[in-house]
Design an enzyme around this catalytic site. Structure first.
Site, PDB file in Angstrom:
ATOM      1  N   LYS A 100      80.017 128.520  -8.765  1.00 60.35           N
ATOM      2  CA  LYS A 100      80.283 127.566  -9.639  1.00 60.35           C
ATOM      3  C   LYS A 100      78.998 126.701 -10.009  1.00 60.35           C
ATOM      4  O   LYS A 100      78.047 126.754  -9.223  1.00 60.35           O
ATOM      5  CB  LYS A 100      81.386 126.416  -8.911  1.00 60.35           C
ATOM      6  CG  LYS A 100      82.638 126.869  -8.660  1.00 60.35           C
ATOM      7  CD  LYS A 100      83.537 125.846  -7.937  1.00 60.35           C
ATOM      8  CE  LYS A 100      84.885 126.335  -7.717  1.00 60.35           C
ATOM      9  NZ  LYS A 100      85.820 125.495  -7.342  1.00 60.35           N
ATOM     10  N   THR A 101      78.723 126.125 -11.229  1.00 59.78           N
ATOM     11  CA  THR A 101      77.853 125.227 -11.397  1.00 59.78           C
ATOM     12  C   THR A 101      78.317 123.785 -10.978  1.00 59.78           C
ATOM     13  O   THR A 101      78.787 123.026 -11.654  1.00 59.78           O
ATOM     14  CB  THR A 101      77.587 125.195 -12.954  1.00 59.78           C
ATOM     15  OG1 THR A 101      77.412 126.567 -13.632  1.00 59.78           O
ATOM     16  CG2 THR A 101      76.488 124.557 -13.399  1.00 59.78           C
ATOM     17  N   LEU A 102      77.710 123.564  -9.825  1.00 59.18           N
ATOM     18  CA  LEU A 102      78.010 122.006  -9.455  1.00 59.18           C
ATOM     19  C   LEU A 102      76.721 120.828  -9.710  1.00 59.18           C
ATOM     20  O   LEU A 102      76.904 120.057  -9.480  1.00 59.18           O
ATOM     21  CB  LEU A 102      78.500 122.116  -7.823  1.00 59.18           C
ATOM     22  CG  LEU A 102      79.660 123.100  -7.560  1.00 59.18           C
ATOM     23  CD1 LEU A 102      79.738 123.114  -5.944  1.00 59.18           C
ATOM     24  CD2 LEU A 102      80.905 122.677  -8.330  1.00 59.18           C
TER      25      LEU A 102
ATOM     26  N   ASP B 178      74.847 128.920 -18.564  1.00 59.70           N
ATOM     27  CA  ASP B 178      76.295 128.614 -18.786  1.00 59.70           C
ATOM     28  C   ASP B 178      76.015 128.639 -20.644  1.00 59.70           C
ATOM     29  O   ASP B 178      77.079 129.106 -21.179  1.00 59.70           O
ATOM     30  CB  ASP B 178      76.663 127.234 -18.499  1.00 59.70           C
ATOM     31  CG  ASP B 178      77.201 127.024 -16.971  1.00 59.70           C
ATOM     32  OD1 ASP B 178      77.376 128.238 -16.657  1.00 59.70           O
ATOM     33  OD2 ASP B 178      77.229 125.965 -16.556  1.00 59.70           O
TER      34      ASP B 178
END
Lengths: 248, 276
Positions: free
Chosen positions: B48-50, B107
């Site tokens: 995930k892009t945290l 993204d």
């Protein structure tokens, strides 16, 4: 007894290259009362002749609202039509959620056609026994489309389906060139005149019980005109000069 | 099992491995014990892009009479490191829309693929309909909102610009799906530094800007950002969207102040110390 070997399921061609189940489904569309759809530059109108199963029963509804800008007239198996109508309502609601705009009429009709086509090619399925006249208005203007159980669809200026629809077609073919610039009222009357052609002479004719009208257009969400609301138009139709009889 | 499992599962060096266990990951006396059913070993996990890793900085755009000008620089930073200095951060979608993207580069690449799929699907349905800029903007907003609801946001701010039927569209979407339209938009650091400049120029021209004015304004804003925003560069691209469609420029090197302020000191040093 003679029995057709090639019509028992959908995936088999006959030696003459036909798929009988699909053709039977196309026949189902011709049952039930007739319907007419026509459009001007700004409006699309559908008129339908409803039937009742008996004196005691109500008339079977044939017009359905899909969205604010799209409505359909059905001919054939009502149960199948409700499935397709449900699908169309879902698709247009989804489209509205994702894009916040109205789905284009042709896009929706394409989706219905694609769905219908699957039912002409997979074993264990049967085609939808219903034809639709789709009336809609989008950024490209007013539209009339006809869909078939076979998965075909056609773009029309004016068209009729259902039993004895040929007589309505003949009326439309004689008059369609004037439709583009018609007012809404003129358009509805043309539709009713075309519909009247499909009624046998000994029948009761058009009345507020067996006629319903659907209208959609520029700044005019799809609206049903039914029961008493149809009377003004039916009265105008009565006071018409009689349309000359077609000799075929 | 009734026999001694511990013995079998720890073959000693040189011993025949009757049970073909050596390729299996087995507990070892000399290393900390982990069960083979340990969650961390069986599950590769989900990415995930945290927080963003490789990021692009501001996007700025403004409406002028007849279209929209949008500008970005071409730097993608790895933290504070100026890592990739010639990355295009604008993308044409369909025939009359362009998007400019701030934030996580990967993204943005993912978004690009999704939007390409979208236009390809439209092409395949073959009904001649094309998505309007507003529809693309809304789609991105829904996509972003949906992703953030999964706890896996696309870490970008997107500016959507388009021109259709003589009408300009300019909108913005952020990583949680918040979206709005305006006559001029700036993201990231630009929202602090460029936006007042855009607003002033826009208000000083009540009859609207010309295309030349708008292009100059965007370049001036990017120049100021280059001076003030440590994650920006002077290598930029400026796109123009009007009734003729989308035109994204080739990379432009901004003219900036000549940083030769040390020359005088050098000259003095040479004169005094070296007697030149």
């Amino acid at each position: 007894m003679y029995r057709n070997q090639y019509d028992s399921e959908i995936v088999t061609f006959s030696p003459t290259g036909r798929i009988h189940q699909v053709e039977y489904a196309m026949e189902a569309v011709k049952q039930g009362g007739s319907g007419v759809a026509l459009k001007s530059n700004k409006f699309a109108v559908v008129v339908s002749l409803k039937r009742s199963s008996s004196e005691l029963g109500s008339y079977q509804k044939k017009l359905f609202v899909v969205d604010d800008h799209i409505g359909i007239l059905i001919s054939g198996l009502t149960a199948d039509a409700r499935v397709l109508c449900n699908y169309m309502r879902n698709e247009s609601a989804n489209y509205k959620y994702v894009y916040e705009s109205d789905i284009r009429v042709e896009r929706l009709v394409t989706k219905v056609a694609d769905k219908s086509q699957v039912h002409t090619q997979r074993y264990g399925r049967r085609p939808y026994g219903v034809g639709l006249l789709v009336a809609g208005y989008d950024q490209l203007g007013a539209h009339i489309f006809q869909t078939c159980p076979s998965g075909n669809f056609y773009d029309y200026k004016a068209i009729s389906i259902g039993s004895r629809s040929q007589s309505a077609k003949t009326y439309l073919e004689k008059n369609f060139e004037g439709f583009a610039t018609c007012t809404l009222e003129q358009l509805i009357l043309h539709g009713l005149r075309a519909l009247r052609e499909t009624i046998p002479n000994n029948d009761t004719g058009l009345n507020s019980k067996n006629v319903s009208i659907g209208v959609v257009g520029e700044n005019y969400p799809f609206t049903l005109i039914e029961e008493e609301a149809t009377l003004p138009y039916l009265n105008m139709l009565e006071s018409d000069e009689p349309v000359e009889m077609q000799v075929n | 099992m009734s026999f001694n499992q511990d013995y079998i599962s720890h073959p000693v060096f040189g011993q025949v491995d009757y049970f073909n266990k050596k390729n299996h990951q087995q507990p070892n006396q000399h290393t900390p014990y982990y069960s083979v059913h340990n969650h961390h070993q069986t599950d590769a996990g989900k990415q995930k892009t945290l927080d963003p890793i490789v990021t692009g900085s501001s996007v700025i755009a403004i409406k002028y009479n007849g279209g929209i000008v949008m500008g970005t620089d071409m730097l993608c930073s790895y933290g504070s490191l100026a890592r990739f200095n010639s990355v295009q951060r604008q993308k044409q979608v369909g025939t009359h829309t362009v998007i400019g993207v701030s934030g996580e580069l990967s993204d943005f690449q993912s978004l690009s693929n999704t939007l390409d799929d979208l236009t390809t699907d439209d092409f395949c349905i073959d009904d001649g309909s094309k998505l309007s800029s507003q529809e693309i903007w809304n789609y991105i907003a829904r996509l972003f909102y949906n992703s953030r609801n999964k706890g896996n946001p696309l870490w970008n701010t997107v500016v959507v610009a388009g021109n259709q039927n003589g009408k300009s569209f300019l909108g913005k979407v952020d990583l949680v799906g918040t979206c709005y339209q305006d006559d001029f938009i700036a993201t990231g650091y630009g929202a602090h530094i460029a936006l007042p400049l855009l607003r002033k120029e826009y208000d000083d021209n009540p009859n609207g800007l010309s295309q030349d004015q708008a292009v100059k304004l965007i370049q001036d804003c990017l120049r100021v950002l280059f001076y003030r925003d440590a994650r920006s560069s002077k290598r930029i691209q400026v796109s123009v969207v009007d009734s003729n469609g989308v035109k994204i420029s080739d990379p432009i090197e901004l003219d900036t102040y000549n940083w030769h302020s040390g020359e005088a000191a050098v000259r003095t040093f040479q004169q005094v110390a070296l007697g030149k």
